[in-house]
Design an enzyme around this catalytic site. Structure first.
Site: not given
Ligand code: NAD
Length: 323
Positions: A162, A182, A243, A267, A272, A293-294, A296
């Site tokens: 996403r 991916d 992460r 971020d 943390e 970590h902002i 969201a």
């Molecule tokens: P998502 O599940 O829609 O997408 C993650 C993608 O990563 C998937 O297509 C998956 O197949 C791929 N993937 C997983 N492991 C992989 C690897 N080793 N190599 C290649 N591709 C790999 O998730 P999203 O909603 O896009 O979120 C992505 C990341 O962002 C998550 O780790 C989430 O925790 C983090 N996030 C952080 C914040 C923040 O505050 N900084 C906010 C929202 C999400």
């Protein structure tokens, strides 16, 4: 009754106790309370206090600060549902929860736009050294720091889910050339945007900027270690809003010090706030910027997260208590 929410009779009986241990939008607190759940909103509660009182609760609602691990679950004899107000459930021991029949709900997608926008912000900040430039202006020095343009540069997106897809769309609009890697087949979605899907090796070797958007679990090995850093273009701008565990921190420090990584904008940290020596060295490195970590943390994302988590939580409660 709030529009769109599920009616559940157990909720009305006021039997179910909910402990919220991190800050959430007030929508969630008021809606759950109005529906008759007994909600205790303790956004700054300490881990020790959670351990002391969790035995009284049926539901816990957390963000990323609260780690719901074996120790907490052992103390939580009544716990049936864990709700993560957001996405990224790596702070919850999935295996242990499944073993104990505890349901986990979260809010996928609710923060996609906010996290993607922060990613682009960090990318621009890194390319233009915005943090230094702004500090220099504030000090009255007005030093003209020379940056680099992002237009025409190659952006490698690792994790084309996403947020990765949203980032790619914005980067393309800024004139960047985008490639993606991916572990799942994302070719159709990528092709629709004009993004080429490549293997990791090629992405590492040909990107000027790499942005990480993978999910991680307790068991994942860091995606970026010494071997990967050796392949990247010298001076790489690396952005990480996913992460910290996706990167081996000590390998990153080495790559920063050798100049292999020109800039790291993130971020997310391993702890943390950071506490290990190597982590503090990264935090204070002159070619590193860290936001707390902002990703969201916008009004819109927090409201969407609250609505989605509340709905998913009520659905889980109905499944657990009205079988
Ligand atoms: P998502 O599940 O829609 O997408 C993650 C993608 O990563 C998937 O297509 C998956 O197949 C791929 N993937 C997983 N492991 C992989 C690897 N080793 N190599 C290649 N591709 C790999 O998730 P999203 O909603 O896009 O979120 C992505 C990341 O962002 C998550 O780790 C989430 O925790 C983090 N996030 C952080 C914040 C923040 O505050 N900084 C906010 C929202 C999400």
């Amino acid at each position: 009754m709030k529009e769109g929410l599920l009616y559940t009779s157990s909720v009305e009986k006021g039997k179910i106790r909910v402990l919220i241990t991190d800050p959430v939008d007030e929508y969630m607190v008021t809606t759950l309370s109005e529906l008759g759940l007994r909600v205790d909103y303790r956004p700054e509660i300490s881990r020790g206090e959670i351990l002391r009182i969790i035995g009284n609760y049926d539901v816990i609602v957390v963000r990323s600060r609260t780690k719901v691990d074996v120790e907490i679950m052992k103390a939580a004899s009544k716990l049936r549902v864990i709700a993560r107000a957001g996405i990224g459930v790596d702070n919850i021991d999935f295996e242990e929860a499944t073993k104990r029949g505890i349901k986990i709900v979260y809010a996928p997608g609710a923060s996609t736009a906010s996290a993607a926008e922060l990613t682009i912000g960090l990318m621009i900040a890194a390319a233009r050294r915005l943090h230094e430039a702004i500090q220099s202006a504030k000090r009255g020095e007005f030093v003209k720091i020379t940056g680099v343009e992002l237009s025409d540069k190659v952006l490698g997106v690792i994790g084309f889910g996403r947020i990765g897809t949203h980032v790619a769309r914005v980067a393309l609009a800024m004139g960047m050339r985008v490639i993606a890697y991916d572990i799942t087949d994302v070719r159709e979605r990528a092709a629709a945007l004009g993004v080429e899907v490549v293997d990791l090796d090629r992405l590492l070797r040909s990107s000027d900027v790499i942005s990480l958007h993978v999910t991680v679990s307790k068991k994942s090995k860091p995606l970026f270690g010494n071997e990967e850093f050796e392949k990247v273009k010298p001076g790489l701008i690396l952005v990480n809003t996913s992460r910290a565990a996706a990167i081996d921190g000590k390998a990153l420090l080495k790559a920063l010090n050798s100049g292999r990584v020109g800039f790291y904008a993130t971020d997310v940290m391993w702890n943390e706030p950071p506490k290990e020596d190597w982590e503090l060295e990264i935090l204070n490195h002159e070619r590193v910027i860290v936001s707390p970590h902002i990703g969201a943390q916008t009004r819109e994302a927090q409201y969407r997260i609250a609505i989605q988590t509340t709905q998913n939580l009520l659905q889980a409660i109905r499944e657990v208590y009205e079988k």
